[in-house]
Design a protein around this motif. Structure first.
Motif, mmCIF file in Angstrom:
data_model
loop_
_atom_site.group_PDB
_atom_site.id
_atom_site.type_symbol
_atom_site.label_atom_id
_atom_site.label_comp_id
_atom_site.label_asym_id
_atom_site.label_seq_id
_atom_site.Cartn_x
_atom_site.Cartn_y
_atom_site.Cartn_z
ATOM 1 N N THR A 14 -37.575 -22.966 35.701
ATOM 2 C CA THR A 14 -36.243 -23.573 35.756
ATOM 3 C C THR A 14 -35.259 -22.912 34.792
ATOM 4 N N ARG A 15 -35.738 -21.988 33.975
ATOM 5 C CA ARG A 15 -34.828 -21.218 33.101
ATOM 6 C C ARG A 15 -33.995 -20.269 33.952
ATOM 7 N N ARG A 16 -32.723 -20.140 33.612
ATOM 8 C CA ARG A 16 -31.909 -19.114 34.254
ATOM 9 C C ARG A 16 -31.123 -18.376 33.191
ATOM 10 N N THR A 17 -30.851 -17.121 33.450
ATOM 11 C CA THR A 17 -29.891 -16.375 32.631
ATOM 12 C C THR A 17 -28.559 -17.105 32.711
ATOM 13 N N ILE A 18 -27.923 -17.329 31.567
ATOM 14 C CA ILE A 18 -26.633 -18.041 31.567
ATOM 15 C C ILE A 18 -25.497 -17.023 31.470
ATOM 16 N N ARG A 19 -24.559 -17.140 32.395
ATOM 17 C CA ARG A 19 -23.407 -16.213 32.404
ATOM 18 C C ARG A 19 -22.087 -16.950 32.271
ATOM 19 N N GLN A 20 -22.173 -18.280 31.989
ATOM 20 C CA GLN A 20 -20.949 -19.056 31.738
ATOM 21 C C GLN A 20 -21.247 -20.002 30.583
ATOM 22 N N HIS A 63 -35.253 -16.561 43.617
ATOM 23 C CA HIS A 63 -36.295 -15.757 44.263
ATOM 24 C C HIS A 63 -36.865 -14.709 43.319
ATOM 25 N N ARG A 64 -38.097 -14.348 43.555
ATOM 26 C CA ARG A 64 -38.708 -13.196 42.910
ATOM 27 C C ARG A 64 -39.475 -12.411 43.969
ATOM 28 N N LYS A 65 -39.604 -11.117 43.748
ATOM 29 C CA LYS A 65 -40.434 -10.316 44.650
ATOM 30 C C LYS A 65 -41.894 -10.724 44.480
ATOM 31 N N LEU A 82 -28.320 -15.110 27.526
ATOM 32 C CA LEU A 82 -28.164 -13.937 28.384
ATOM 33 C C LEU A 82 -28.663 -12.722 27.615
ATOM 34 N N PHE A 83 -29.624 -12.033 28.182
ATOM 35 C CA PHE A 83 -30.031 -10.738 27.617
ATOM 36 C C PHE A 83 -28.973 -9.731 28.080
ATOM 37 N N SER A 84 -28.179 -9.212 27.175
ATOM 38 C CA SER A 84 -27.110 -8.311 27.611
ATOM 39 C C SER A 84 -27.526 -6.844 27.514
ATOM 40 N N GLY A 85 -27.982 -6.339 28.634
ATOM 41 C CA GLY A 85 -28.312 -4.915 28.717
ATOM 42 C C GLY A 85 -27.058 -4.067 28.556
ATOM 43 N N TYR A 86 -25.949 -4.553 29.095
ATOM 44 C CA TYR A 86 -24.707 -3.779 29.014
ATOM 45 C C TYR A 86 -24.249 -3.625 27.561
ATOM 46 N N PHE A 87 -24.259 -4.731 26.816
ATOM 47 C CA PHE A 87 -23.785 -4.606 25.427
ATOM 48 C C PHE A 87 -24.739 -3.719 24.620
HETATM 49 C C1 LIG Z 1 -33.259 -6.376 29.690
HETATM 50 C C2 LIG Z 1 -32.279 -7.232 30.451
HETATM 51 C C3 LIG Z 1 -30.939 -6.891 30.457
HETATM 52 C C4 LIG Z 1 -30.021 -7.685 31.136
HETATM 53 N N1 LIG Z 1 -28.681 -7.389 31.076
HETATM 54 C C5 LIG Z 1 -27.781 -8.209 31.672
HETATM 55 C C6 LIG Z 1 -26.370 -7.984 31.530
HETATM 56 O O1 LIG Z 1 -25.926 -7.080 30.825
HETATM 57 N N2 LIG Z 1 -25.506 -8.814 32.170
HETATM 58 C C7 LIG Z 1 -25.956 -9.853 32.945
HETATM 59 O O2 LIG Z 1 -25.126 -10.586 33.498
HETATM 60 N N3 LIG Z 1 -27.285 -10.111 33.087
HETATM 61 C C8 LIG Z 1 -28.199 -9.330 32.467
HETATM 62 N N4 LIG Z 1 -29.549 -9.589 32.559
HETATM 63 C C9 LIG Z 1 -29.992 -10.752 33.333
HETATM 64 C C10 LIG Z 1 -30.651 -10.355 34.655
HETATM 65 O O3 LIG Z 1 -29.667 -9.956 35.554
HETATM 66 C C11 LIG Z 1 -31.436 -11.588 35.130
HETATM 67 O O4 LIG Z 1 -32.525 -11.796 34.265
HETATM 68 C C12 LIG Z 1 -31.994 -11.428 36.552
HETATM 69 O O5 LIG Z 1 -30.959 -11.311 37.471
HETATM 70 C C13 LIG Z 1 -32.846 -12.646 36.943
HETATM 71 O O6 LIG Z 1 -32.123 -13.851 36.792
HETATM 72 P P1 LIG Z 1 -32.687 -15.030 35.890
HETATM 73 O O7 LIG Z 1 -32.797 -14.501 34.485
HETATM 74 O O8 LIG Z 1 -31.707 -16.145 35.991
HETATM 75 O O9 LIG Z 1 -34.022 -15.401 36.417
HETATM 76 C C14 LIG Z 1 -30.466 -8.830 31.869
HETATM 77 C C15 LIG Z 1 -31.830 -9.163 31.831
HETATM 78 C C16 LIG Z 1 -32.715 -8.393 31.124
HETATM 79 C C17 LIG Z 1 -34.166 -8.801 31.083
#
Ligand SMILES: Cc1cc2nc3c(=O)[nH]c(=O)nc-3n(C[C@H](O)[C@H](O)[C@H](O)COP(=O)(O)O)c2cc1C
Length: 258
Positions: free
Chosen positions: A84-90, A249-251, A204-209
Protein backbone atom coordinates in the motif's frame (compact mmCIF):
# COMPACT_ATOMS: atom_id res chain seq x y z
CA UNK A 1 40.89 4.26 17.17
CA UNK A 2 38.63 1.34 18.07
CA UNK A 3 39.47 -1.66 20.19
CA UNK A 4 37.91 -4.88 21.43
CA UNK A 5 38.44 -5.67 25.09
CA UNK A 6 37.59 -9.08 26.54
CA UNK A 7 37.16 -9.47 30.29
CA UNK A 8 38.69 -12.91 30.87
CA UNK A 9 37.20 -13.06 34.40
CA UNK A 10 33.71 -12.98 32.91
CA UNK A 11 34.47 -15.05 29.77
CA UNK A 12 33.35 -18.68 29.96
CA UNK A 13 34.98 -19.70 26.65
CA UNK A 14 31.66 -20.63 25.03
CA UNK A 15 33.00 -19.66 21.58
CA UNK A 16 29.89 -17.79 20.45
CA UNK A 17 31.98 -14.69 19.70
CA UNK A 18 34.60 -16.70 17.80
CA UNK A 19 31.97 -18.44 15.68
CA UNK A 20 30.25 -15.15 14.80
CA UNK A 21 33.41 -13.22 13.94
CA UNK A 22 33.48 -12.34 10.22
CA UNK A 23 37.21 -11.52 10.44
CA UNK A 24 38.29 -14.72 12.22
CA UNK A 25 39.82 -12.38 14.75
CA UNK A 26 38.93 -14.23 17.98
CA UNK A 27 40.49 -17.47 19.21
CA UNK A 28 39.66 -19.60 22.23
CA UNK A 29 42.80 -20.24 24.25
CA UNK A 30 42.76 -22.02 27.60
CA UNK A 31 38.93 -21.80 27.57
CA UNK A 32 39.01 -18.01 27.19
CA UNK A 33 38.27 -15.82 24.19
CA UNK A 34 41.30 -13.93 22.92
CA UNK A 35 41.05 -10.97 20.53
CA UNK A 36 43.77 -11.06 17.89
CA UNK A 37 43.16 -7.62 16.38
CA UNK A 38 44.32 -8.43 12.86
CA UNK A 39 41.34 -7.87 10.59
CA UNK A 40 38.56 -6.66 12.86
CA UNK A 41 35.84 -4.55 11.17
CA UNK A 42 34.34 -3.59 14.57
CA UNK A 43 30.91 -4.91 13.59
CA UNK A 44 30.12 -5.41 17.27
CA UNK A 45 28.79 -8.94 16.88
CA UNK A 46 31.10 -10.31 19.58
CA UNK A 47 29.84 -7.75 22.08
CA UNK A 48 26.23 -8.23 21.00
CA UNK A 49 26.29 -12.02 21.25
CA UNK A 50 28.27 -12.57 24.47
CA UNK A 51 26.02 -14.18 27.12
CA UNK A 52 28.37 -12.99 29.88
CA UNK A 53 28.63 -9.38 28.72
CA UNK A 54 32.38 -9.96 28.77
CA UNK A 55 33.24 -8.08 25.57
CA UNK A 56 33.35 -4.33 25.06
CA UNK A 57 34.12 -2.35 21.92
CA UNK A 58 35.99 0.79 22.82
CA UNK A 59 36.18 4.05 20.92
CA UNK A 60 32.55 4.45 19.86
CA UNK A 61 30.53 7.47 20.95
CA UNK A 62 27.26 5.60 21.32
CA UNK A 63 26.29 2.95 23.86
CA UNK A 64 24.85 -0.49 23.19
CA UNK A 65 21.40 -1.41 24.50
CA UNK A 66 20.43 -4.72 26.11
CA UNK A 67 17.29 -6.49 24.89
CA UNK A 68 15.67 -9.86 25.56
CA UNK A 69 14.03 -10.57 22.23
CA UNK A 70 14.61 -9.38 18.68
CA UNK A 71 11.65 -7.40 17.38
CA UNK A 72 10.23 -9.18 14.33
CA UNK A 73 7.64 -7.47 12.14
CA UNK A 74 4.35 -9.23 11.50
CA UNK A 75 4.77 -10.65 7.94
CA UNK A 76 1.20 -9.91 6.82
CA UNK A 77 1.31 -6.39 8.19
CA UNK A 78 4.73 -5.81 6.61
CA UNK A 79 3.55 -7.12 3.22
CA UNK A 80 0.46 -4.88 3.42
CA UNK A 81 2.71 -1.91 4.21
CA UNK A 82 4.86 -2.74 1.17
CA UNK A 83 1.80 -3.14 -1.06
CA UNK A 84 0.00 0.00 0.00
CA UNK A 85 3.05 2.30 0.00
CA UNK A 86 3.27 4.63 -2.96
CA UNK A 87 5.85 7.13 -4.11
CA UNK A 88 4.44 10.53 -3.14
CA UNK A 89 4.56 13.27 -5.77
CA UNK A 90 2.20 15.77 -4.11
CA UNK A 91 3.05 17.14 -0.68
CA UNK A 92 1.26 19.47 1.73
CA UNK A 93 3.13 22.74 1.47
CA UNK A 94 2.10 24.19 4.81
CA UNK A 95 3.26 21.41 7.13
CA UNK A 96 6.88 21.12 8.25
CA UNK A 97 8.36 17.81 9.40
CA UNK A 98 9.20 18.13 13.13
CA UNK A 99 12.89 17.87 14.00
CA UNK A 100 12.29 14.83 16.30
CA UNK A 101 10.97 12.93 13.28
CA UNK A 102 13.89 14.06 11.08
CA UNK A 103 16.22 12.77 13.81
CA UNK A 104 14.42 9.40 13.86
CA UNK A 105 14.70 9.13 10.08
CA UNK A 106 18.43 9.87 10.20
CA UNK A 107 18.91 7.38 13.02
CA UNK A 108 17.22 4.71 10.89
CA UNK A 109 19.86 5.43 8.24
CA UNK A 110 22.74 5.34 10.69
CA UNK A 111 21.68 1.91 11.94
CA UNK A 112 21.52 0.31 8.48
CA UNK A 113 24.07 -2.35 7.54
CA UNK A 114 27.06 -1.25 5.43
CA UNK A 115 29.57 -3.26 3.41
CA UNK A 116 32.59 -4.14 5.58
CA UNK A 117 30.83 -2.09 8.27
CA UNK A 118 32.51 0.90 6.64
CA UNK A 119 29.72 3.39 7.52
CA UNK A 120 30.86 5.90 4.93
CA UNK A 121 27.39 7.18 4.08
CA UNK A 122 26.66 10.80 4.92
CA UNK A 123 23.52 12.88 4.79
CA UNK A 124 22.68 16.44 3.79
CA UNK A 125 19.41 17.65 5.30
CA UNK A 126 17.96 20.23 2.95
CA UNK A 127 15.47 22.63 4.48
CA UNK A 128 16.65 26.26 4.41
CA UNK A 129 18.47 25.81 1.11
CA UNK A 130 15.82 23.56 -0.41
CA UNK A 131 14.21 26.19 -2.63
CA UNK A 132 17.56 27.59 -3.77
CA UNK A 133 18.84 24.10 -4.63
CA UNK A 134 15.64 23.30 -6.50
CA UNK A 135 15.93 26.53 -8.50
CA UNK A 136 19.45 25.66 -9.60
CA UNK A 137 18.39 22.10 -10.43
CA UNK A 138 15.41 23.22 -12.50
CA UNK A 139 17.57 25.62 -14.53
CA UNK A 140 20.27 22.99 -15.08
CA UNK A 141 17.73 20.33 -16.01
CA UNK A 142 15.94 22.58 -18.51
CA UNK A 143 19.29 23.38 -20.14
CA UNK A 144 20.21 19.71 -20.31
CA UNK A 145 16.93 18.85 -21.96
CA UNK A 146 17.32 21.81 -24.30
CA UNK A 147 20.69 20.48 -25.38
CA UNK A 148 19.04 17.14 -26.14
CA UNK A 149 21.14 15.30 -23.60
CA UNK A 150 20.00 11.68 -23.16
CA UNK A 151 19.84 12.26 -19.43
CA UNK A 152 16.04 11.95 -19.41
CA UNK A 153 14.94 10.59 -22.77
CA UNK A 154 11.32 10.19 -21.77
CA UNK A 155 11.12 13.82 -20.68
CA UNK A 156 12.81 15.45 -23.62
CA UNK A 157 9.58 16.93 -24.99
CA UNK A 158 8.59 18.20 -21.57
CA UNK A 159 11.25 20.88 -21.27
CA UNK A 160 8.72 23.68 -21.07
CA UNK A 161 6.43 22.03 -18.55
CA UNK A 162 9.15 21.42 -15.99
CA UNK A 163 7.77 23.65 -13.28
CA UNK A 164 9.67 25.29 -10.39
CA UNK A 165 8.57 22.47 -8.07
CA UNK A 166 9.63 19.69 -10.43
CA UNK A 167 12.15 18.15 -8.03
CA UNK A 168 10.69 18.54 -4.55
CA UNK A 169 6.98 18.70 -5.36
CA UNK A 170 6.24 21.24 -2.65
CA UNK A 171 7.87 19.21 0.15
CA UNK A 172 9.78 21.19 2.75
CA UNK A 173 12.46 18.58 3.39
CA UNK A 174 14.86 16.52 1.32
CA UNK A 175 17.71 14.35 2.52
CA UNK A 176 20.57 13.88 0.08
CA UNK A 177 22.39 10.62 0.74
CA UNK A 178 26.05 10.57 -0.21
CA UNK A 179 28.06 7.41 -0.42
CA UNK A 180 30.46 5.65 -2.75
CA UNK A 181 28.94 2.31 -1.92
CA UNK A 182 25.58 2.46 -3.69
CA UNK A 183 24.21 -0.66 -1.98
CA UNK A 184 24.99 0.57 1.55
CA UNK A 185 23.60 4.03 0.83
CA UNK A 186 20.45 2.54 -0.69
CA UNK A 187 19.88 0.31 2.32
CA UNK A 188 20.15 3.35 4.58
CA UNK A 189 17.73 5.16 2.30
CA UNK A 190 15.20 2.33 2.46
CA UNK A 191 15.41 2.23 6.28
CA UNK A 192 14.87 5.98 6.33
CA UNK A 193 11.94 5.88 3.92
CA UNK A 194 10.25 3.19 6.00
CA UNK A 195 10.78 5.23 9.15
CA UNK A 196 9.38 8.34 7.47
CA UNK A 197 6.31 6.37 6.39
CA UNK A 198 5.91 4.93 9.89
CA UNK A 199 5.60 8.56 11.01
CA UNK A 200 2.80 9.28 8.54
CA UNK A 201 5.08 10.92 5.98
CA UNK A 202 5.30 10.36 2.25
CA UNK A 203 8.56 9.78 0.40
CA UNK A 204 9.85 10.28 -3.11
CA UNK A 205 13.19 8.85 -4.14
CA UNK A 206 14.35 11.61 -6.48
CA UNK A 207 16.56 10.13 -9.15
CA UNK A 208 16.38 13.40 -11.06
CA UNK A 209 17.69 15.54 -8.20
CA UNK A 210 20.43 13.00 -7.47
CA UNK A 211 21.43 13.05 -11.13
CA UNK A 212 21.59 16.83 -11.26
CA UNK A 213 23.56 16.96 -7.99
CA UNK A 214 26.14 14.65 -9.47
CA UNK A 215 26.40 16.58 -12.73
CA UNK A 216 25.93 20.27 -12.00
CA UNK A 217 29.04 22.01 -10.58
CA UNK A 218 26.85 24.81 -9.21
CA UNK A 219 24.54 22.39 -7.42
CA UNK A 220 27.53 20.54 -6.01
CA UNK A 221 28.96 23.78 -4.69
CA UNK A 222 25.62 24.67 -3.08
CA UNK A 223 25.54 21.27 -1.41
CA UNK A 224 29.17 21.69 -0.34
CA UNK A 225 30.05 18.34 -1.88
CA UNK A 226 33.66 17.27 -2.24
CA UNK A 227 34.89 16.48 -5.75
CA UNK A 228 35.20 12.80 -4.92
CA UNK A 229 31.68 12.53 -3.49
CA UNK A 230 28.65 11.07 -5.24
CA UNK A 231 24.97 11.33 -4.41
CA UNK A 232 23.56 7.84 -4.12
CA UNK A 233 19.96 8.93 -3.77
CA UNK A 234 17.77 11.75 -2.49
CA UNK A 235 14.71 11.32 -0.32
CA UNK A 236 12.07 13.98 -0.69
CA UNK A 237 9.94 13.84 2.45
CA UNK A 238 6.73 15.51 3.53
CA UNK A 239 3.11 15.05 4.49
CA UNK A 240 1.24 13.55 1.53
CA UNK A 241 -1.53 15.57 -0.09
CA UNK A 242 -2.99 12.43 -1.66
CA UNK A 243 -4.39 9.07 -0.59
CA UNK A 244 -4.32 5.98 -2.77
CA UNK A 245 -7.28 3.66 -3.16
CA UNK A 246 -5.62 0.65 -4.71
CA UNK A 247 -2.27 -1.00 -5.31
CA UNK A 248 -0.13 -0.48 -8.44
CA UNK A 249 0.85 -3.00 -11.13
CA UNK A 250 4.19 -4.74 -11.18
CA UNK A 251 5.75 -6.94 -13.83
CA UNK A 252 5.88 -10.66 -13.05
CA UNK A 253 8.80 -11.93 -10.99
CA UNK A 254 11.89 -12.96 -12.88
CA UNK A 255 13.23 -15.83 -10.84
CA UNK A 256 15.66 -18.56 -11.76
CA UNK A 257 15.58 -21.60 -9.55
CA UNK A 258 18.74 -23.64 -9.74
C1 LIG B 1 16.04 5.14 -7.59
C2 LIG B 1 14.70 5.78 -7.84
C3 LIG B 1 14.63 7.03 -8.42
C4 LIG B 1 13.40 7.64 -8.64
N1 LIG B 1 13.34 8.92 -9.14
C5 LIG B 1 12.14 9.53 -9.27
C6 LIG B 1 12.06 10.90 -9.69
O1 LIG B 1 13.07 11.58 -9.89
N2 LIG B 1 10.84 11.47 -9.84
C7 LIG B 1 9.69 10.77 -9.60
O2 LIG B 1 8.60 11.34 -9.74
N3 LIG B 1 9.72 9.47 -9.18
C8 LIG B 1 10.91 8.85 -9.00
N4 LIG B 1 10.98 7.55 -8.54
C9 LIG B 1 9.73 6.85 -8.23
C10 LIG B 1 9.40 5.76 -9.25
O3 LIG B 1 8.93 6.37 -10.42
C11 LIG B 1 8.36 4.85 -8.59
O4 LIG B 1 8.98 4.14 -7.55
C12 LIG B 1 7.76 3.82 -9.56
O5 LIG B 1 7.05 4.46 -10.57
C13 LIG B 1 6.80 2.87 -8.82
O6 LIG B 1 5.80 3.59 -8.13
P1 LIG B 1 5.58 3.37 -6.57
O7 LIG B 1 6.85 3.77 -5.88
O8 LIG B 1 4.43 4.24 -6.18
O9 LIG B 1 5.30 1.93 -6.35
C14 LIG B 1 12.19 6.95 -8.30
C15 LIG B 1 12.29 5.68 -7.70
C16 LIG B 1 13.51 5.12 -7.45
C17 LIG B 1 13.57 3.77 -6.78
Amino acid sequence: MYNVVIDSEKCIGCGLCKNDCVAYDIDIENKKAVYKGNNCIFCGHCEAICPQNAIKLEGFEDTVEDFDKQVILDPKEYMDAIKTRRTIRQFKQDKEVPQEIVDMILEAGRLAPTGSNAQRTRYIVLRDKLDACEKVAVKYFRNLLGLGMIFAPKLKDLRNVIDPKFFFKGAKLAIVIIGKDQVSASLAAQNMATMAEANGLGVLFSGYFSGVSNLSPKERRMLKMKLSEKVATTLVIGYPKVKYKRTAHRKPLKVTNM
